[in-house]
Motif scaffolding. Structure first.
Motif, PDB file in Angstrom:
ATOM      1  N   LYS A 148      38.245  61.863  54.943  1.00 45.11           N
ATOM      2  CA  LYS A 148      39.641  62.120  54.583  1.00 45.11           C
ATOM      3  C   LYS A 148      40.140  61.143  53.509  1.00 45.11           C
ATOM      4  CE  LYS A 148      41.112  64.438  58.808  1.00 45.11           C
ATOM      5  NZ  LYS A 148      42.191  64.597  59.817  1.00 45.11           N
ATOM      6  N   HIS A 149      39.216  60.328  52.993  1.00 50.54           N
ATOM      7  CA  HIS A 149      39.523  59.384  51.908  1.00 50.54           C
ATOM      8  C   HIS A 149      40.725  58.505  52.264  1.00 50.54           C
ATOM      9  CE1 HIS A 149      36.665  61.671  49.542  1.00 50.54           C
ATOM     10  NE2 HIS A 149      37.332  62.788  49.837  1.00 50.54           N
ATOM     11  N   PHE A 150      40.677  57.959  53.484  1.00 48.49           N
ATOM     12  CA  PHE A 150      41.790  57.132  53.956  1.00 48.49           C
ATOM     13  C   PHE A 150      41.766  55.734  53.336  1.00 48.49           C
ATOM     14  CE2 PHE A 150      42.994  53.730  56.912  1.00 48.49           C
ATOM     15  CZ  PHE A 150      44.370  53.933  56.925  1.00 48.49           C
ATOM     16  N   PHE A 151      40.606  55.102  53.313  1.00 51.83           N
ATOM     17  CA  PHE A 151      40.541  53.707  52.871  1.00 51.83           C
ATOM     18  C   PHE A 151      40.826  53.598  51.378  1.00 51.83           C
ATOM     19  CE2 PHE A 151      37.508  53.394  56.562  1.00 51.83           C
ATOM     20  CZ  PHE A 151      38.364  52.653  57.360  1.00 51.83           C
ATOM     21  N   PRO A 152      41.686  52.647  50.997  1.00 56.76           N
ATOM     22  CA  PRO A 152      41.993  52.461  49.573  1.00 56.76           C
ATOM     23  C   PRO A 152      40.817  51.816  48.840  1.00 56.76           C
ATOM     24  CG  PRO A 152      43.087  50.779  50.879  1.00 56.76           C
ATOM     25  CD  PRO A 152      42.448  51.738  51.858  1.00 56.76           C
ATOM     26  N   ALA A 153      40.895  51.838  47.529  1.00 63.47           N
ATOM     27  CA  ALA A 153      39.846  51.224  46.697  1.00 63.47           C
ATOM     28  C   ALA A 153      39.980  49.701  46.728  1.00 63.47           C
ATOM     29  CB  ALA A 153      39.958  51.735  45.275  1.00 63.47           C
ATOM     30  N   TYR A 154      38.853  49.024  46.770  1.00 64.29           N
ATOM     31  CA  TYR A 154      38.816  47.564  46.740  1.00 64.29           C
ATOM     32  C   TYR A 154      37.809  47.130  45.689  1.00 64.29           C
ATOM     33  CZ  TYR A 154      41.611  47.159  50.989  1.00 64.29           C
ATOM     34  OH  TYR A 154      42.633  47.205  51.897  1.00 64.29           O
ATOM     35  N   GLN A 155      38.280  47.058  44.439  1.00 66.99           N
ATOM     36  CA  GLN A 155      37.437  46.583  43.345  1.00 66.99           C
ATOM     37  C   GLN A 155      37.732  45.113  43.085  1.00 66.99           C
ATOM     38  OE1 GLN A 155      38.492  49.899  40.494  1.00 66.99           O
ATOM     39  NE2 GLN A 155      36.293  49.755  40.081  1.00 66.99           N
ATOM     40  N   GLY A 156      36.694  44.324  42.940  1.00 62.04           N
ATOM     41  CA  GLY A 156      36.867  42.894  42.734  1.00 62.04           C
ATOM     42  C   GLY A 156      37.057  42.547  41.269  1.00 62.04           C
ATOM     43  N   ALA A 157      37.933  41.577  41.012  1.00 62.12           N
ATOM     44  CA  ALA A 157      38.179  41.106  39.651  1.00 62.12           C
ATOM     45  C   ALA A 157      38.715  39.682  39.703  1.00 62.12           C
ATOM     46  CB  ALA A 157      39.175  42.026  38.935  1.00 62.12           C
ATOM     47  N   PRO A 158      38.520  38.896  38.633  1.00 57.16           N
ATOM     48  CA  PRO A 158      39.025  37.519  38.604  1.00 57.16           C
ATOM     49  C   PRO A 158      40.553  37.488  38.512  1.00 57.16           C
ATOM     50  CG  PRO A 158      37.295  37.876  36.954  1.00 57.16           C
ATOM     51  CD  PRO A 158      37.725  39.218  37.437  1.00 57.16           C
ATOM     52  N   LEU A 159      41.161  36.646  39.337  1.00 54.21           N
ATOM     53  CA  LEU A 159      42.619  36.478  39.351  1.00 54.21           C
ATOM     54  C   LEU A 159      42.960  35.051  38.927  1.00 54.21           C
ATOM     55  CD1 LEU A 159      45.433  37.599  40.048  1.00 54.21           C
ATOM     56  CD2 LEU A 159      45.029  36.895  42.423  1.00 54.21           C
ATOM     57  N   MET A 160      43.932  34.904  38.032  1.00 50.88           N
ATOM     58  CA  MET A 160      44.307  33.580  37.522  1.00 50.88           C
ATOM     59  C   MET A 160      45.734  33.624  36.996  1.00 50.88           C
ATOM     60  SD  MET A 160      41.969  33.994  34.143  1.00 50.88           S
ATOM     61  CE  MET A 160      40.813  34.894  35.169  1.00 50.88           C
ATOM     62  N   LYS A 161      46.278  32.456  36.675  1.00 55.09           N
ATOM     63  CA  LYS A 161      47.601  32.378  36.062  1.00 55.09           C
ATOM     64  C   LYS A 161      47.496  32.741  34.566  1.00 55.09           C
ATOM     65  CE  LYS A 161      50.657  30.728  39.150  1.00 55.09           C
ATOM     66  NZ  LYS A 161      51.197  29.376  38.999  1.00 55.09           N
ATOM     67  N   GLN A 162      48.565  33.359  34.055  1.00 56.02           N
ATOM     68  CA  GLN A 162      48.597  33.663  32.625  1.00 56.02           C
ATOM     69  C   GLN A 162      48.489  32.383  31.793  1.00 56.02           C
ATOM     70  OE1 GLN A 162      48.425  36.478  31.190  1.00 56.02           O
ATOM     71  NE2 GLN A 162      49.298  38.076  32.517  1.00 56.02           N
ATOM     72  N   ALA A 163      49.031  31.286  32.329  1.00 57.72           N
ATOM     73  CA  ALA A 163      48.998  30.012  31.601  1.00 57.72           C
ATOM     74  C   ALA A 163      47.574  29.554  31.326  1.00 57.72           C
ATOM     75  CB  ALA A 163      49.758  28.946  32.388  1.00 57.72           C
ATOM     76  N   LEU A 164      46.654  29.860  32.234  1.00 63.02           N
ATOM     77  CA  LEU A 164      45.266  29.453  32.026  1.00 63.02           C
ATOM     78  C   LEU A 164      44.666  30.179  30.822  1.00 63.02           C
ATOM     79  CD1 LEU A 164      42.767  27.871  33.125  1.00 63.02           C
ATOM     80  CD2 LEU A 164      42.151  29.960  34.338  1.00 63.02           C
ATOM     81  N   LEU A 165      44.971  31.465  30.696  1.00 61.97           N
ATOM     82  CA  LEU A 165      44.436  32.232  29.569  1.00 61.97           C
ATOM     83  C   LEU A 165      45.022  31.762  28.242  1.00 61.97           C
ATOM     84  CD1 LEU A 165      44.190  35.903  30.876  1.00 61.97           C
ATOM     85  CD2 LEU A 165      42.436  34.138  30.770  1.00 61.97           C
ATOM     86  N   LYS A 166      46.270  31.310  28.272  1.00 62.09           N
ATOM     87  CA  LYS A 166      46.867  30.781  27.042  1.00 62.09           C
ATOM     88  C   LYS A 166      46.182  29.482  26.617  1.00 62.09           C
ATOM     89  CE  LYS A 166      51.374  32.874  27.958  1.00 62.09           C
ATOM     90  NZ  LYS A 166      52.787  32.629  28.351  1.00 62.09           N
ATOM     91  N   LYS A 167      45.816  28.687  27.622  1.00 63.93           N
ATOM     92  CA  LYS A 167      45.144  27.416  27.329  1.00 63.93           C
ATOM     93  C   LYS A 167      43.673  27.624  26.994  1.00 63.93           C
ATOM     94  CE  LYS A 167      44.266  22.842  29.333  1.00 63.93           C
ATOM     95  NZ  LYS A 167      44.405  21.975  30.538  1.00 63.93           N
ATOM     96  N   HIS A 168      43.019  28.563  27.699  1.00 69.08           N
ATOM     97  CA  HIS A 168      41.595  28.830  27.489  1.00 69.08           C
ATOM     98  C   HIS A 168      41.389  30.331  27.282  1.00 69.08           C
ATOM     99  CE1 HIS A 168      40.521  24.733  28.654  1.00 69.08           C
ATOM    100  NE2 HIS A 168      41.251  24.862  29.740  1.00 69.08           N
ATOM    101  N   PRO A 169      41.721  30.855  26.113  1.00 66.45           N
ATOM    102  CA  PRO A 169      41.596  32.301  25.883  1.00 66.45           C
ATOM    103  C   PRO A 169      40.165  32.810  26.005  1.00 66.45           C
ATOM    104  CG  PRO A 169      42.065  31.115  23.829  1.00 66.45           C
ATOM    105  CD  PRO A 169      42.260  30.145  24.938  1.00 66.45           C
ATOM    106  N   GLY A 170      39.192  31.925  25.819  1.00 63.62           N
ATOM    107  CA  GLY A 170      37.794  32.348  25.909  1.00 63.62           C
ATOM    108  C   GLY A 170      37.346  32.708  27.318  1.00 63.62           C
ATOM    109  N   VAL A 171      38.116  32.273  28.317  1.00 66.28           N
ATOM    110  CA  VAL A 171      37.746  32.548  29.715  1.00 66.28           C
ATOM    111  C   VAL A 171      37.743  34.057  29.986  1.00 66.28           C
ATOM    112  CG1 VAL A 171      38.558  32.354  32.103  1.00 66.28           C
ATOM    113  CG2 VAL A 171      38.432  30.321  30.657  1.00 66.28           C
ATOM    114  N   ALA A 172      38.737  34.757  29.472  1.00 62.86           N
ATOM    115  CA  ALA A 172      38.817  36.205  29.704  1.00 62.86           C
ATOM    116  C   ALA A 172      37.606  36.913  29.102  1.00 62.86           C
ATOM    117  CB  ALA A 172      40.107  36.761  29.113  1.00 62.86           C
ATOM    118  N   LYS A 173      37.231  36.538  27.900  1.00 64.38           N
ATOM    119  CA  LYS A 173      36.072  37.161  27.248  1.00 64.38           C
ATOM    120  C   LYS A 173      34.802  36.922  28.064  1.00 64.38           C
ATOM    121  CE  LYS A 173      33.489  37.282  22.903  1.00 64.38           C
ATOM    122  NZ  LYS A 173      33.363  36.706  21.528  1.00 64.38           N
TER     123      LYS A 173
END
Length: 509
Positions: A438-463
């Motif tokens: 019945k497709h009850f369970f929602p999707a659980y895809q994993g991804a890195p979570l961080m503060k936006q401030a970190l990406l501003k300081k280290h933009p290469g992390v996202a790449k």
């Protein structure tokens, strides 16, 4: 015994680190508790009507369950060493206060009168007569508090404060009795040694005792300052939840970031704790990155859950990404391929005997089903309550620790468990995952979570981390979990091998 010795040799570095962390937390907590409780008890001996009230307050504080206390402290002071020390100080107050009060209050009044007759003032009488006579009782209280602190400090690992509890938690999670024994035995030995040392304090002169305490505090403080100074300026701290899978992922993150960003050093904090602990740590800037699942974000973290909506995996991720950015100023990078969603599993033999392969077919054998499930799954709307409602079932389950439920189904104590689709135990214990028809369970895809401030300081992390986007299938993840949990390979080794074999690292290091 050979296995225990070999594990001790292999993990001696990690054990020494955990031992020092445990000792540091315990000693600091004990000293703070003494500084609070002993003066209060001395004051209470001259204000007896308040003594009973103070004893009641200290007694009530000690009855608060440790996990509940840590949970209450997290929103106030974040996670790590600070809430661990606060909780331990609270637990240590009662025995120190009680014994100090009793030790001084039960001194023979005639001795007090003689001291006064000799012209001693209150302060001189305290240090020359009362404290020396009460010392054995006070030290007994300090020893009781220390033993209590060392035992309770093992829970500090749940909130990222380290200590010997990391071995215990890792042993439980990996079903490795050796690691659990190492943590438990080390904690017990530490309590015995320190208890003996405190017992010897009865024979130490007060001025030497005070000098020793000052040296101890300076030593602990100096070590902490040294580590803080030695920490690289461009350090990124990546944490992971309990379990092999988060441990594998954060090692992948470290390899990818350090390969592409030569000026960045990555510190890992594996087996950091539960979802709420990690999210609070990120929100309080105590860690920089951790892997999180899209379904968990919508169900447990954002302020407007969407669990009542039927969403595709893409919709779930996009909503999670948008809500995290808008509500918490957090960046949620691109997800991996696998969907580590909830599942219900039974033994292969039961699946054949009952002819049950879908969750809806459980209704035909509901009177034979004996579920054992994690407390989280039993309580979550997208867990057992939702399954019962969606499929017209009336299942009730025993609550069990994640690893224990697999052992229980293997030993035939139960015959239905909740699972994650990438759990290595599904393969290890020959379990059949029932189709969510019945497709009850929602999707659980994993991804890195961080503060936006970190990406501003280290933009290469996202790449760097986006190299994992669309990678790692459910089969891949289950196999890697199996290698760590069953074949006892290190998460670092397994993560590195995957990255190299899939050409995500330039070369093996």
């Amino acid at each position: 015994m050979n296995t225990l010795l070999q594990t001790l040799i292999d993990r001696r570095g990690a054990l020494l680190t955990a031992l020092w962390q445990h000792l540091e937390i315990s000693i600091v907590s004990l000293l703070i508790a003494m500084v609070i409780a002993i003066p209060l008890a001395i004051w209470a001996t001259h204000h007896k009507r308040f003594a009973a009230v103070m004893l009641q307050i200290a007694g009530v504080l000690q009855t608060i369950p440790s996990l509940a206390l840590l949970g209450l402290l997290i929103p106030l002071v974040g996670i790590g060493t600070v809430p661990a020390v606060i909780a331990l100080v609270i637990y240590a107050l009662l025995p120190i206060f009680q014994n100090t009060y009793i030790g001084i209050d039960e001194i023979d009044p005639s001795i007090e009168e003689a001291a006064t007759a000799f012209g001693m003032g209150e302060l001189r009488k305290l240090f020359k007569v009362e404290l020396p006579m009460a010392a054995p009782v006070i030290i007994s209280g300090v020893r009781q508090a220390l033993v209590l602190i060392i035992g309770t400090a093992t829970l500090a690992a749940l909130i990222g404060a380290g200590g010997l509890g990391t071995f215990i938690l890792l042993g439980i999670d990996r079903n490795d009795t050796t690691l659990t024994l190492i943590g438990a035995i080390s904690s017990a030995l530490l309590a015995i040694v320190l208890s003996w040392l405190i017992n010897r304090l009865e024979h130490v002169r007060p001025r030497y005792l005070v000098a020793g305490l000052v040296v101890l505090l300076l030593g602990i403080g100096g070590t902490s300052v040294y580590h803080a100074v030695q920490q690289p300026k461009d350090n990124i701290t990546i944490a992971g939840k309990l379990g092999s899978e988060p441990d594998i992922l954060i090692n992948m993150y470290k390899d990818l970031i350090e390969q592409d960003n030569k000026d960045v050093h990555v510190t890992l904090k594996p087996n950091f704790g539960k979802t709420s602990f990690l999210f609070n740590a990120l929100d309080h800037n105590q860690i920089d990155i951790y892997p999180e699942f899209s379904g968990t974000v919508l169900e447990s973290l954002v302020k407007q859950p969407h669990s009542d909506k039927k969403l595709t995996a893409t919709q779930t991720y996009q909503l999670a990404k948008t809500d995290l950015d808008r509500q918490f100023d957090m960046a949620y990078l691109k997800p991996m391929a696998y969907n580590n969603t909830f599942a219900l599993a039974i033994r292969n033999a039961d699946a054949k005997q009952w002819n049950v392969h879908d969750i809806s077919q459980l209704r035909t054998v509901e009177n034979q089903v004996k579920p054992g499930m994690t407390l989280e799954f039993i309580d979550r709307p997208d867990g057992l309550p939702g399954v019962n409602k969606a499929y017209g079932l009336k299942l009730s389950a025993q609550s069990m620790e994640p690893k224990l439920r697999y052992e229980a189904i293997h030993n035939r104590n139960i015959n239905l468990v909740d699972a994650y689709s990438t759990d290595s135990e599904l393969r290890q214990y020959h379990l059949t995952v029932l189709r969510d028809n019945k497709h009850f369970f929602p999707a659980y895809q994993g991804a890195p979570l961080m503060k936006q401030a970190l990406l501003k300081k280290h933009p290469g992390v996202a790449k760097s981390l986006n190299k994992l986007a669309g990678k790692i299938s459910e089969t891949d993840m289950q196999e890697m979990n199996y290698e760590v949990n069953v074949q006892q390979k290190s998460a670092k080794q397994v993560a590195h091998h995957y990255l190299v074999s899939h050409h995500l690292l330039k070369e093996a290091r």
